[in-house]
Design an enzyme around this catalytic site. Structure first.
Site, mmCIF file in Angstrom:
data_model
loop_
_atom_site.group_PDB
_atom_site.id
_atom_site.type_symbol
_atom_site.label_atom_id
_atom_site.label_comp_id
_atom_site.label_asym_id
_atom_site.label_seq_id
_atom_site.Cartn_x
_atom_site.Cartn_y
_atom_site.Cartn_z
ATOM 1 N N LEU A 19 41.649 45.463 53.938
ATOM 2 C CA LEU A 19 40.752 45.608 52.886
ATOM 3 C C LEU A 19 39.475 44.427 53.271
ATOM 4 C CD1 LEU A 19 43.016 46.710 49.629
ATOM 5 C CD2 LEU A 19 41.144 48.347 52.028
ATOM 6 N N ARG A 26 36.984 31.027 45.163
ATOM 7 C CA ARG A 26 37.672 29.280 45.210
ATOM 8 C C ARG A 26 37.554 28.980 46.292
ATOM 9 N NH1 ARG A 26 43.200 31.794 43.399
ATOM 10 N NH2 ARG A 26 43.368 33.190 43.791
ATOM 11 N N GLN A 86 32.393 49.617 49.809
ATOM 12 C CA GLN A 86 32.702 50.104 48.234
ATOM 13 C C GLN A 86 32.190 50.566 47.203
ATOM 14 O OE1 GLN A 86 36.051 47.627 47.284
ATOM 15 N NE2 GLN A 86 36.475 48.363 45.439
ATOM 16 N N GLY A 91 38.007 47.098 42.900
ATOM 17 C CA GLY A 91 39.065 47.103 42.901
ATOM 18 C C GLY A 91 40.350 47.367 44.003
ATOM 19 N N TYR A 114 44.875 43.246 54.105
ATOM 20 C CA TYR A 114 43.590 42.810 53.566
ATOM 21 C C TYR A 114 43.436 41.946 54.615
ATOM 22 C CZ TYR A 114 46.170 43.139 49.238
ATOM 23 O OH TYR A 114 46.312 43.777 48.184
ATOM 24 N N GLY A 115 42.347 41.274 54.753
ATOM 25 C CA GLY A 115 41.124 40.420 55.090
ATOM 26 C C GLY A 115 41.858 38.803 55.391
ATOM 27 N N ASN A 183 54.754 41.730 45.411
ATOM 28 C CA ASN A 183 54.133 43.023 46.584
ATOM 29 C C ASN A 183 52.837 42.242 46.734
ATOM 30 O OD1 ASN A 183 52.404 45.031 47.124
ATOM 31 N ND2 ASN A 183 50.961 44.731 45.618
ATOM 32 N N LYS A 364 26.890 18.689 84.303
ATOM 33 C CA LYS A 364 25.984 19.428 83.005
ATOM 34 C C LYS A 364 25.658 20.259 84.551
ATOM 35 C CE LYS A 364 22.063 21.036 82.611
ATOM 36 N NZ LYS A 364 20.398 20.701 82.444
HETATM 37 C C1 UD1 Z 1 46.630 42.020 45.050
HETATM 38 C C2 UD1 Z 1 47.327 43.241 44.199
HETATM 39 C C3 UD1 Z 1 48.582 42.075 44.109
HETATM 40 C C4 UD1 Z 1 49.720 41.352 45.133
HETATM 41 C C5 UD1 Z 1 48.110 40.506 45.559
HETATM 42 C C6 UD1 Z 1 48.759 40.066 46.940
HETATM 43 C C7 UD1 Z 1 46.512 44.733 43.451
HETATM 44 C C8 UD1 Z 1 45.661 45.772 41.779
HETATM 45 N N1 UD1 Z 1 46.864 43.918 43.071
HETATM 46 O O1 UD1 Z 1 46.087 41.236 43.231
HETATM 47 O O2 UD1 Z 1 49.779 43.117 43.346
HETATM 48 O O3 UD1 Z 1 50.710 40.962 44.700
HETATM 49 O O4 UD1 Z 1 47.446 40.881 46.154
HETATM 50 O O5 UD1 Z 1 48.119 39.221 47.289
HETATM 51 O O6 UD1 Z 1 46.197 46.225 44.517
HETATM 52 N N2 UD1 Z 1 39.351 43.685 47.224
HETATM 53 C C9 UD1 Z 1 38.640 45.123 48.084
HETATM 54 N N3 UD1 Z 1 37.508 45.286 46.858
HETATM 55 C C10 UD1 Z 1 38.198 45.136 45.532
HETATM 56 C C11 UD1 Z 1 39.696 44.433 45.451
HETATM 57 C C12 UD1 Z 1 40.210 43.186 46.144
HETATM 58 O O7 UD1 Z 1 38.327 44.949 48.788
HETATM 59 O O8 UD1 Z 1 37.606 45.929 45.006
HETATM 60 C C13 UD1 Z 1 40.450 43.305 48.914
HETATM 61 C C14 UD1 Z 1 40.469 41.285 48.200
HETATM 62 O O9 UD1 Z 1 39.156 41.135 49.807
HETATM 63 C C15 UD1 Z 1 41.452 40.847 49.158
HETATM 64 C C16 UD1 Z 1 42.530 42.184 48.882
HETATM 65 O O10 UD1 Z 1 42.008 43.100 48.612
HETATM 66 O O11 UD1 Z 1 41.387 41.012 50.669
HETATM 67 C C17 UD1 Z 1 42.815 41.607 47.554
HETATM 68 O O12 UD1 Z 1 42.345 40.983 46.484
HETATM 69 P P1 UD1 Z 1 42.315 40.061 45.502
HETATM 70 O O13 UD1 Z 1 41.628 40.692 44.223
HETATM 71 O O14 UD1 Z 1 43.300 39.300 45.717
HETATM 72 O O15 UD1 Z 1 43.927 41.074 44.902
HETATM 73 P P2 UD1 Z 1 45.034 40.030 43.472
HETATM 74 O O16 UD1 Z 1 44.370 40.747 42.334
HETATM 75 O O17 UD1 Z 1 45.257 38.874 44.070
#
Ligand code: UD1
Ligand code: CA
Length: 499
Positions: A19, A26, A86, A91, A114-115, A183, A364
């Site tokens: 993802l 931030r 996406q 989400g 996650y990326g 999680n 060089k």
């Molecule tokens: C998410 C989890 C949470 C977990 C946390 C860990 C969900 C609903 N919640 O929360 O339980 O503890 O990660 O870090 O999954 N991303 C997308 N598309 C989106 C939203 C996010 O690709 O629409 C990707 C973001 O780039 C990121 C990852 O998903 O790499 C997590 O997104 P983020 O918004 O950081 O999730 P959290 O709210 O922190």
């Protein structure tokens, strides 16, 4: 191994979804968060490498924020990765859903990562997948127990200890917020369970997003086994949301890399001031002295000593070579050669075996043969230097005529006097010499001594006559008087006294 033959191929099928659609505000940066680097790779590069290490049949990366920039970088880092866009539905659940739609043939196990979690390793992902498969789980989530769990989704467990779901921090009750098992956001799913559950996930929650985390309770309600594998290595599940976390993750990555190299036989005198990129390769019995940064595809062979205080990018250092307080990129330093202190090696520098580039030398695009030395104070660019040649102090290749660069070709066994200038294009034959201060505009034949400057002429007593009353004139007069006296004396007493 599975005993039912028809299920066997599916059971080993593996797809990974990384993802990477989030904005990462931030970070406060014009650069998308996942393109910020640690250890010489953007965060997404670490995530892709860990995922690719599983050797999945399919690897998808979901993008949206700064789509083109991010997609281009992903394709450069992992050309086989499938880029999935996406849509406006937010989400993590939606992100995974669009990836699955782009991979309609994905069966078996689907791993989600996650990326922006750069320290996660292939090994931990593999443990997760093995655990998931050995228990025939519907979902297995990678969890961690943290002292401060605030902000994370919490792992909900039933009375018997099995996982019943995940509650997002913002949706959690006071009691649920007391839970310290979090999680990580990294999971192994059964592909069919995942597809089915995502169809039922809504945006009915505190953030109005499709939560991937809802899949766990849906799968459990459907009778599937849902489990959590807790890791005690919190760094592997930690994401970088701001630059403070990025620096902390970068330092930990570096510490881990150095530890691995030290266990492989590299001496690192001061790990705290030694920084190396993930691609750097070090041989046994290499010594890294304090204050160095080794970047890119830098390699160091056995018994070489690097440092103190060097910054080297894409530099190959041969066996037993030494590089001291120097800056270099795109250079090759052969076995037994020495560089520094205070040398600046620019791209295309090739230093032969036992050769030397000494203090305050800039190079060089220059090939320097075995045992040739450029010891002090000069510049060599666009040049070729043979073997066993000694380039004197302060020599310069004048390679640039203001419009074009020209080559200097210097043979083997050459000795050049201090401050020789090679006005390129120019050639110096084997075994030739040049006098101090020579300005070589024409080629020098083998074995010749090249002198290009007028003979010295002394205007006697010029200072005494033209700078009367000066300290210089006063000292000159005194010295001449003394010389005169001593020559008179030596006429008086031609032998004996001085012996
Ligand atoms: C998410 C989890 C949470 C977990 C946390 C860990 C969900 C609903 N919640 O929360 O339980 O503890 O990660 O870090 O999954 N991303 C997308 N598309 C989106 C939203 C996010 O690709 O629409 C990707 C973001 O780039 C990121 C990852 O998903 O790499 C997590 O997104 P983020 O918004 O950081 O999730 P959290 O709210 O922190
Ligand atoms: Ca996050």
């Amino acid at each position: 191994m599975n005993s039912v033959p028809s299920e066997a191929p599916e059971a080993t099928e593996l797809s990974v979804i990384v993802l990477a659609a989030g904005a990462g505000t931030r970070m406060k940066s014009r650069t998308p968060k996942i393109l910020h680097e640690i250890g010489g790779l953007p965060m997404i590069g670490h995530a892709l490498a860990a995922a690719r290490g599983l050797k999945p049949q399919r690897l998808a990366a979901v993008v949206r924020h700064e789509r083109d920039l991010v997609a281009a970088k992903i394709s450069q880092l992992d050309p086989a990765a499938l880029i999935v866009d996406q849509d406006e539905i937010p989400g993590t659940g939606r992100a995974v859903q669009v990836a699955l739609e782009a991979m309609p043939d994905a069966v078996g196990t689907v791993v989600v990562s996650y990326g922006d979690v750069p320290l996660l390793t292939t090994e931990l992902l593999r443990e997760l997948v093995e655990h998931h498969r050995s228990e025939a789980n519907a979902v297995t989530v990678l969890s961690a127990v943290l002292d401060d769990a605030s902000g994370y989704g919490r792992i909900l467990r039933s009375a018997d200890g099995t996982v019943s779901g995940i509650r997002e921090h913002k949706d959690a009750s006071e009691a649920e917020r007391e839970i310290r098992e979090i999680n990580s956001g990294i999971y192994a799913f059964d592909a069919a369970v995942l597809r089915k559950a995502l169809d039922q996930v809504t945006t009915d929650n505190a953030q109005g997003e499709m939560y991937l985390t809802d899949v766990l309770s849906l799968a459990a309600q459907d009778g599937g086994r849902v489990a959590a594998v807790a890791t005690d290595d919190r760094w592997q599940v930690e994401g970088a949301n701001d630059r403070v976390q990025l620096a902390a993750l970068g330092a930990e990555l570096n510490r881990r890399l150095l530890e691995t190299w030290m266990r492989a036989g590299v001496s690192v005198v001061d790990p705290a001031s030694t920084w190396i990129d993930v691609q750097v390769v070090l041989a046994e019995d290499v010594t890294l002295l304090p204050g160095i940064q080794l970047h890119g595809n830098t390699t160091v062979e056995r018994d070489a000593v690097v440092g103190p205080d060097c910054t080297l990018t894409d530099v190959q250092i041969g066996e037993a070579a030494t590089v001291t307080r120097s800056h270099g990129s795109g250079a090759i330093i052969s076995a037994g050669a020495s560089v520094g202190p205070f040398s600046y090696l620019r791209p295309g520098t090739v230093l032969g075996e036992q050769g030397k580039i000494g203090a305050f030398y800039e190079t060089k695009n220059v090939r320097i043969g075995a045992r040739s030395k450029l010891s002090h104070l000069g510049y060599a660019g666009d040049a070729e230097i043979g073997e066993d040649t000694n380039i004197g102090c302060g020599n310069i290749t004048a390679n640039y005529d203001g419009e074009k660069k020209h080559r200097t070709v210097i043979g083997s066994g050459v000795r050049t006097g201090s401050n020789t200038v090679f006005v390129a294009p120019v050639e110096v034959g084997d075994g030739a010499y040049s006098g101090a201060g020579a300005v070589l505009r024409n080629s020098v034949p083998p074995g010749a001594l090249a002198l290009s400057i007028a003979a010295q002429r002394n205007a006697e007593e010029w200072v005494i006559n033209h700078r009367p009353g000066s300290r210089s004139a006063e000292l000159a007069q005194a010295a001449l008087t003394a010389l005169e006296a001593s020559s008179n004396q030596s006429i008086d007493a031609p032998s004996g006294e001085g012996k």
